[in-house]
Scaffold this motif. Structure first.
Motif, short mmCIF file in Angstrom:
data_model
loop_
_atom_site.label_atom_id
_atom_site.label_comp_id
_atom_site.label_asym_id
_atom_site.label_seq_id
_atom_site.Cartn_x
_atom_site.Cartn_y
_atom_site.Cartn_z
N PRO A 1 -69.64 6.71 -81.64
CA PRO A 1 -69.16 8.09 -81.84
C PRO A 1 -69.93 9.11 -81.03
O PRO A 1 -69.34 10.01 -80.43
N GLU A 2 -71.27 8.99 -80.98
CA GLU A 2 -72.05 10.00 -80.27
C GLU A 2 -71.79 9.95 -78.77
O GLU A 2 -71.77 10.99 -78.09
N ILE A 3 -71.56 8.76 -78.23
CA ILE A 3 -71.28 8.64 -76.80
C ILE A 3 -69.91 9.24 -76.49
O ILE A 3 -69.72 9.94 -75.50
N ILE A 4 -68.94 8.96 -77.34
CA ILE A 4 -67.58 9.48 -77.13
C ILE A 4 -67.56 11.00 -77.23
O ILE A 4 -66.97 11.69 -76.39
N LEU A 5 -68.21 11.52 -78.26
CA LEU A 5 -68.16 12.96 -78.51
C LEU A 5 -68.93 13.77 -77.48
O LEU A 5 -68.63 14.94 -77.24
N SER A 6 -69.93 13.14 -76.86
CA SER A 6 -70.71 13.85 -75.86
C SER A 6 -69.86 14.09 -74.62
O SER A 6 -69.44 13.16 -73.94
N GLY A 7 -69.55 15.32 -74.35
CA GLY A 7 -68.76 15.65 -73.17
C GLY A 7 -67.26 15.59 -73.38
O GLY A 7 -66.51 15.80 -72.43
N LEU A 8 -66.80 15.31 -74.60
CA LEU A 8 -65.36 15.28 -74.87
C LEU A 8 -64.80 16.70 -74.87
O LEU A 8 -65.21 17.53 -75.68
N LYS A 9 -63.87 16.97 -73.97
CA LYS A 9 -63.35 18.33 -73.81
C LYS A 9 -61.95 18.46 -74.39
O LYS A 9 -60.97 18.66 -73.69
N TYR B 1 -79.30 4.20 -75.03
CA TYR B 1 -79.72 5.18 -74.03
C TYR B 1 -81.19 4.98 -73.70
O TYR B 1 -82.02 4.75 -74.60
N GLU B 2 -81.51 5.05 -72.42
CA GLU B 2 -82.90 4.98 -71.99
C GLU B 2 -83.39 6.41 -71.74
O GLU B 2 -82.90 7.10 -70.83
N ILE B 3 -84.32 6.86 -72.57
CA ILE B 3 -84.83 8.23 -72.49
C ILE B 3 -86.34 8.17 -72.31
O ILE B 3 -87.05 7.67 -73.20
N ASN C 1 -84.74 9.09 -80.88
CA ASN C 1 -84.89 7.67 -81.23
C ASN C 1 -83.57 7.03 -81.61
O ASN C 1 -83.33 5.85 -81.31
N THR C 2 -82.70 7.80 -82.25
CA THR C 2 -81.37 7.27 -82.59
C THR C 2 -80.57 6.99 -81.33
O THR C 2 -79.88 5.96 -81.23
N LEU C 3 -80.64 7.89 -80.37
CA LEU C 3 -79.95 7.67 -79.10
C LEU C 3 -80.51 6.44 -78.38
O LEU C 3 -79.76 5.65 -77.80
N ARG C 4 -81.81 6.27 -78.43
CA ARG C 4 -82.42 5.08 -77.82
C ARG C 4 -81.90 3.81 -78.46
O ARG C 4 -81.63 2.82 -77.78
N TYR D 1 -88.67 15.10 -72.35
CA TYR D 1 -87.75 13.97 -72.32
C TYR D 1 -86.83 14.05 -71.10
O TYR D 1 -86.45 15.13 -70.65
N ARG D 2 -86.44 12.85 -70.61
CA ARG D 2 -85.49 12.79 -69.49
C ARG D 2 -84.58 11.60 -69.69
O ARG D 2 -85.04 10.49 -69.94
N LEU D 3 -83.26 11.84 -69.57
CA LEU D 3 -82.28 10.77 -69.70
C LEU D 3 -82.25 9.95 -68.41
O LEU D 3 -82.01 10.48 -67.33
#
Length: 335
Positions: A76-84, A55-57, A48-51, A65-67
């Motif tokens: 912050p969560e969008i940036i950190l997701s996948g940050l290598k 984000y459409e989930i 729900n926080t991502l929504r 669930y499906r993104l």
């Protein structure tokens, strides 16, 4: 199963998002709970926080669930997701509007912010470029951010940090968008003779020790139109590519590339400088500059190990330029 007592909510959101991004099919709440070692309730709360972050989930009974859609917003969560990265950008400060990300980075540096901390805003009200110029930072269209670097991550030749940042941005733009970005010495990024990115580096130091360095980067990403006075000199990635560019993907690529370059420069500075020179549009062109209050023209022929622009004058003598405004024939409308 280990429950989520004391677990960092931000980290849980990142992990939920990453898991959904890596699975195109539906993922059950039970699977997420088991894989991430948190309760089903925590999964539901973070979904729900991502929504709420855009984000459409989709959620379907007995399937999970499906993104469906990821927003072109910054959080912050969008940036950190996948940050290598190992450190760069791992501590994120996001703002809807702020005077300047560089100013905020300097304030937080004094408060003890960690190496690699990222300060990013949707809009700056007091953004600055080189030589004190105003840098326009409209909301929602660009990347306006600063990175705080502590001494342990800085190269011995710290004055070259601005060139290394320019190289990171240039390589990232070319990789992600295929646009033919080049570097105008020392660190403007240009495409087709127009500026798409500016970089401002500021440092705090004592006599024998650097306290910190702040690297501020402003990129015109999805700007569609510029004021008449800027249209001759400025462009955006959207204008050059003919389509919108994902801002967060570009940011993540820059952070990763910058960290790599800083690490590689310590061991093989010659190779990094060779990479910079291949992308430096200033070289082998006529440039204009001021020396002892006298305007001069010469041909740019090299970049010194200290990051200076080396030019050859009409009489064959070589001059090294380490500061000041340098114009380049064919760039920003210069003839």
């Amino acid at each position: 199963m280990t429950k989520d007592k004391g677990r960092d909510c931000m980290s849980t959101k990142d992990e939920v998002l990453k898991y959904l991004q890596n699975h195109q099919q539906y993922v059950s709440g039970e699977e997420l709970s088991e894989q991430l070692l948190v309760s089903r309730t925590a999964i539901w709360k973070n979904i729900n926080t991502l929504r709420s972050s855009g984000y459409e989930i989709e959620s379907v009974t007995n399937r999970g669930y499906r993104l469906v859609f990821s927003p072109n917003t910054i959080s912050p969560e969008i940036i950190l997701s996948g940050l290598k990265t190992k450190a760069m950008g791992k501590n994120v400060f996001c703002f809807d509007s702020i005077d300047s990300t560089n100013a905020q980075a300097k304030r937080q540096a004094l408060a003890g912010a960690s190496n690699g901390s990222l300060f990013i805003a949707e809009q700056q009200t007091g953004g600055k470029g080189r030589l004190g110029r105003v840098w326009a930072s409209p909301s929602g269209t660009g990347l306006w951010f600063s990175v705080l670097l502590r001494p342990d991550s800085l190269p011995v030749q710290v004055t070259n940090i601005t060139l290394l940042a320019g190289l990171a941005v240039c390589l990232s733009i070319r990789k992600l968008t295929k646009a033919p970005a080049m570097i105008k010495w020392p660190n403007d990024i240009v495409i087709g003779g127009k500026k798409v990115c500016g970089i401002l580096t500021e440092m705090a130091a004592e006599i024998d020790r650097i306290e910190y360095v702040v690297v501020g980067i402003g990129i015109n990403v999805n700007t569609e139109n510029f004021p008449e006075e800027l249209s001759v000199k400025a462009t955006s990635l959207r204008v050059e590519c003919g389509k919108p560019v994902a801002r967060v993907e570009l940011l993540q690529e820059i952070l990763s590339e910058f960290e790599r370059i800083l690490s590689d420069y310590t061991d093989r500075p010659e190779a990094i400088f060779a990479e910079y020179k291949t992308l430096c549009v200033s070289l082998n062109r006529t440039v204009g500059f001021v020396r002892n209050k006298e305007p001069l023209t010469a041909t740019a022929v090299d970049i010194s190990p200290a990051g200076e622009l080396v030019v050859r004058c009409g009489n064959g003598s070589l001059i090294s330029i380490n500061s000041g405004e340098v114009t380049v024939q064919g760039i920003y409308g210069q003839t």
